[in-house]
Design a protein around this motif. Structure first.
Motif, PDB file in Angstrom:
ATOM      1  N   UNK A 149       1.408  -1.325   0.017  1.00 40.17           N
ATOM      2  CA  UNK A 149       0.067   0.150   0.189  1.00 40.17           C
ATOM      3  C   UNK A 149       0.555   1.129   0.141  1.00 40.17           C
ATOM      4  N   UNK A 150       0.956   2.160  -0.845  1.00 39.89           N
ATOM      5  CA  UNK A 150       1.756   3.319  -0.887  1.00 39.89           C
ATOM      6  C   UNK A 150       0.866   4.311   0.441  1.00 39.89           C
ATOM      7  N   UNK A 151       2.228   5.319   1.276  1.00 38.66           N
ATOM      8  CA  UNK A 151       1.436   5.696   1.947  1.00 38.66           C
ATOM      9  C   UNK A 151       0.722   6.924   2.098  1.00 38.66           C
ATOM     10  N   UNK A 152       0.765   7.685   1.004  1.00 33.67           N
ATOM     11  CA  UNK A 152      -0.504   8.874   1.116  1.00 33.67           C
ATOM     12  C   UNK A 152      -1.580   8.446   1.232  1.00 33.67           C
ATOM     13  N   UNK A 154      -3.017   5.579   0.934  1.00 32.30           N
ATOM     14  CA  UNK A 154      -2.853   3.401   1.209  1.00 32.30           C
ATOM     15  C   UNK A 154      -3.902   3.260   0.185  1.00 32.30           C
ATOM     16  N   UNK A 155      -3.473   3.235  -1.617  1.00 30.37           N
ATOM     17  CA  UNK A 155      -3.920   2.887  -2.755  1.00 30.37           C
ATOM     18  C   UNK A 155      -2.976   0.567  -2.482  1.00 30.37           C
ATOM     19  N   UNK A 181       5.626  -1.252  -6.404  1.00 34.41           N
ATOM     20  CA  UNK A 181       5.736  -1.273  -5.315  1.00 34.41           C
ATOM     21  C   UNK A 181       7.651  -1.260  -4.711  1.00 34.41           C
ATOM     22  N   UNK A 182       8.282  -0.552  -6.148  1.00 34.06           N
ATOM     23  CA  UNK A 182       9.488  -0.725  -5.376  1.00 34.06           C
ATOM     24  C   UNK A 182       9.348   1.045  -4.392  1.00 34.06           C
ATOM     25  N   UNK A 183       8.983   2.215  -5.705  1.00 36.84           N
ATOM     26  CA  UNK A 183       8.185   3.736  -4.704  1.00 36.84           C
ATOM     27  C   UNK A 183       8.067   3.373  -3.899  1.00 36.84           C
ATOM     28  N   UNK A 184       6.745   2.313  -3.039  1.00 38.55           N
ATOM     29  CA  UNK A 184       5.877   2.237  -2.132  1.00 38.55           C
ATOM     30  C   UNK A 184       7.708   1.872  -0.520  1.00 38.55           C
ATOM     31  N   UNK A 185       8.513   0.717  -1.686  1.00 38.65           N
ATOM     32  CA  UNK A 185       9.432   0.643  -0.340  1.00 38.65           C
ATOM     33  C   UNK A 185      10.166   1.205   0.484  1.00 38.65           C
ATOM     34  N   UNK A 241      -1.510  -7.655  10.151  1.00 40.08           N
ATOM     35  CA  UNK A 241      -1.105  -6.607   9.288  1.00 40.08           C
ATOM     36  C   UNK A 241      -1.899  -6.422   9.463  1.00 40.08           C
ATOM     37  N   UNK A 242      -3.514  -6.395  10.591  1.00 36.28           N
ATOM     38  CA  UNK A 242      -4.271  -5.402  11.606  1.00 36.28           C
ATOM     39  C   UNK A 242      -5.251  -5.049  10.028  1.00 36.28           C
ATOM     40  N   UNK A 243      -6.350  -4.626  10.832  1.00 36.07           N
ATOM     41  CA  UNK A 243      -7.610  -4.780   9.538  1.00 36.07           C
ATOM     42  C   UNK A 243      -7.719  -3.770   8.665  1.00 36.07           C
ATOM     43  N   UNK A 244      -6.430  -3.040   8.744  1.00 36.19           N
ATOM     44  CA  UNK A 244      -6.428  -2.450   7.655  1.00 36.19           C
ATOM     45  C   UNK A 244      -6.595  -2.252   6.327  1.00 36.19           C
ATOM     46  N   UNK A 245      -5.180  -3.883   6.480  1.00 36.53           N
ATOM     47  CA  UNK A 245      -4.939  -3.974   5.492  1.00 36.53           C
ATOM     48  C   UNK A 245      -5.195  -5.805   5.050  1.00 36.53           C
ATOM     49  N   UNK A 246      -6.233  -5.218   3.998  1.00 35.92           N
ATOM     50  CA  UNK A 246      -7.523  -6.489   2.731  1.00 35.92           C
ATOM     51  C   UNK A 246      -6.486  -7.713   2.591  1.00 35.92           C
TER      52      UNK A 246
END
Length: 474
Positions: A149-152, A154-155, A181-185, A241-246
């Motif tokens: 997921x991206x930090x800004x 959450x997509x 995925x690399x940008x997110x990393x 990973x928490x309920x917000x990671x689907x």
């Protein structure tokens, strides 16, 4: 009932029973499954194969079967979305214009939650992951959809990216520097944060096609999965990973974990789609925290470097959308296996102006980092047959005027001829006739009514026909 891999296997088996093979004898994950696929490929055949009794890298009999060639050729891709051989890439891309948001379901409604393993209960080496090629360091996840997921916003970004299983709870993932995925990393690690990550393995091909569609950064791939499959992707909360990671509720397996900042270890060499071994690299480490799966799951694997149908078909839609905007007279795009399923693009054009082929070439080379060579042909050329594309090059081009060469482009890092960073020279050939009203010699032909009337089987015995060797038969 939601679409999944089991429903596709059932439906496809009924529609094409001779294109589904079940191997019931024990077979090793170490190279033996690869050799089965190689022998079929030499016949230009890509049946959907279910290996029912796999001997794992630990030498034990796996609890799960492994299926290959689910995305093995255009017939399967077209069947998955209700399209045709010729139109599958175009239809695939058109569906992406209408994203469908996912829906959240409860754990008890989620097949992927039927088994849950956490911490020390997890042993990835017990899975039927294939050891594909002789120089590969071990078993690889090849058909796993790596998801972050991206930090800004959450997509969710999803992509087929390979993972070397280096231990019971360690995966080393090759994430190409130009991927989302690399940008997110990089964004997570710039803040010194662990990045949550999952692999999901096994789903209906239409879902995988949508989830892997090339999209703009921060465009949610779960929405694309719904668009191509024609129904909302069912999601459920992760275990660790928490309920917000689907995660996809109807997947066969979900592998959950984290990537810590600056945790890189050697990964590779690995036999990739250009049919060469790529070099060993330092790649991010996926620390596994949980695995969930169905009670009777199917493990899905790509035969990387053997069957390149899927990646090329996906690129066709991307290129078609780009060149069609520039030159509406473009008819079709084909990315053939003969170009490693990525590096060549054949583009069919109903030419009305002599400047159009070069416009098509420039648009196509810009649309895809992978495509290295573009050939533009007229609409009377069968772009699905290399012989006729080569014939068009031979008889309709002069390279002093029809060849376009562009050095210093972004290309594939897996191209063995590219410079460091994937810098590559790209090119295009205008293999079209002059635009009307200029004249050009006519192709040879017979009257249309004769062509339609004459059938070989009306004149030649069926058994004799079946014994005629192909031109490449040895």
């Amino acid at each position: 009932m939601a679409k999944d891999l089991h429903s596709f296997l059932s439906d496809y088996s009924k529609a094409f029973p001779t294109d589904v093979i079940r191997v019931s004898k024990p077979i090793s994950v170490r190279w033996e499954c690869t050799e089965i696929a190689r022998k079929f490929e030499r016949q230009n055949k890509f049946p959907l194969i279910v290996f029912e009794k796999l001997i794992t890298t630990e030498g034990t009999l796996s609890d799960f079967p492994c299926v290959i060639n689910v995305l093995g050729d255009r017939r399967k891709l077209a069947f998955a979305i209700g399209s045709t051989f010729e139109n599958v890439a175009i239809d695939w891309r058109k569906r992406c214009d209408n994203p469908i948001p996912p829906v959240l379901v409860k754990r008890k409604e989620s097949p992927v939650k039927e088994k849950v393993l956490k911490g020390d209960e997890v042993n990835l080496l017990a899975l039927p992951t294939l050891h594909h090629h002789e120089m590969d360091p071990g078993p690889y996840i090849t058909a796993g959809m790596l998801t972050t997921k991206d930090l800004e916003q959450g997509a969710y970004n999803t992509s087929f990216q390979r993972g070397f299983i280096a231990g019971p709870r360690e995966i080393r993932c090759y994430i190409s520097p130009r991927t989302h995925n690399f940008y997110n990393l990089k964004a997570f690690h710039a803040q010194g944060r662990e990045m949550p990550v999952i692999y999901w393995v096994g789903h209906h091909p239409s879902v995988l096609m949508g989830a892997h569609t090339r999209a703009s950064y921060m465009e949610d791939h779960y929405h694309m999965a719904g668009a191509v499959s024609g129904e909302p992707l069912r999601l459920v909360s992760s275990e660790s990973l928490g309920d917000d990671f689907l995660v996809p509720a109807d997947a066969e397996f979900v592998i959950e974990g984290i990537m810590r900042p600056n945790a890189f270890r050697p990964e590779g060499p690995f036999g990739e789609y250009p049919r060469y071994y790529g070099p060993q690299r330092h790649s991010p480490v996926f620390e596994v925290t949980a695995v969930t799966c169905r009670k009777e799951p199917l493990w899905h694997s790509f035969m990387v470097g053997i069957n390149n149908n899927y990646g090329g078909t996906q690129e066709e839609g991307t290129i078609y959308a780009a060149v069609k905007r520039v030159v509406p007279q473009v008819q079709r795009v084909y990315v053939p296996v003969s170009g490693s399923g990525r590096f060549h693009a054949y583009i069919q054009l109903k030419k009305t102006h002599d400047g159009q082929p070069k416009e098509v070439i420039m648009a196509a080379l810009s649309a895809s980092e992978w495509v290295k060579h573009v050939v533009v042909v007229d609409d009377d050329i069968d772009i699905y047959d290399d012989r006729w594309v080569l014939w068009a090059i031979a008889t309709r081009s002069q390279w002093d005027r029809d060849l376009v060469v562009v050095p210093g482009c972004h290309g594939s890092q897996l191209d063995p001829t590219s410079k460091p960073g994937g810098i590559s020279t790209k090119a295009g050939i205008d293999a079209t006739k002059p635009a009307p009203p200029k004249r050009f010699p006519f192709r040879l032909s017979v009257p249309k009514e004769v062509e339609e009337k004459i059938k070989l089987e009306d004149f030649i015995d069926a058994e004799a026909l079946s014994r005629v060797p192909g031109a490449s038969d040895k």
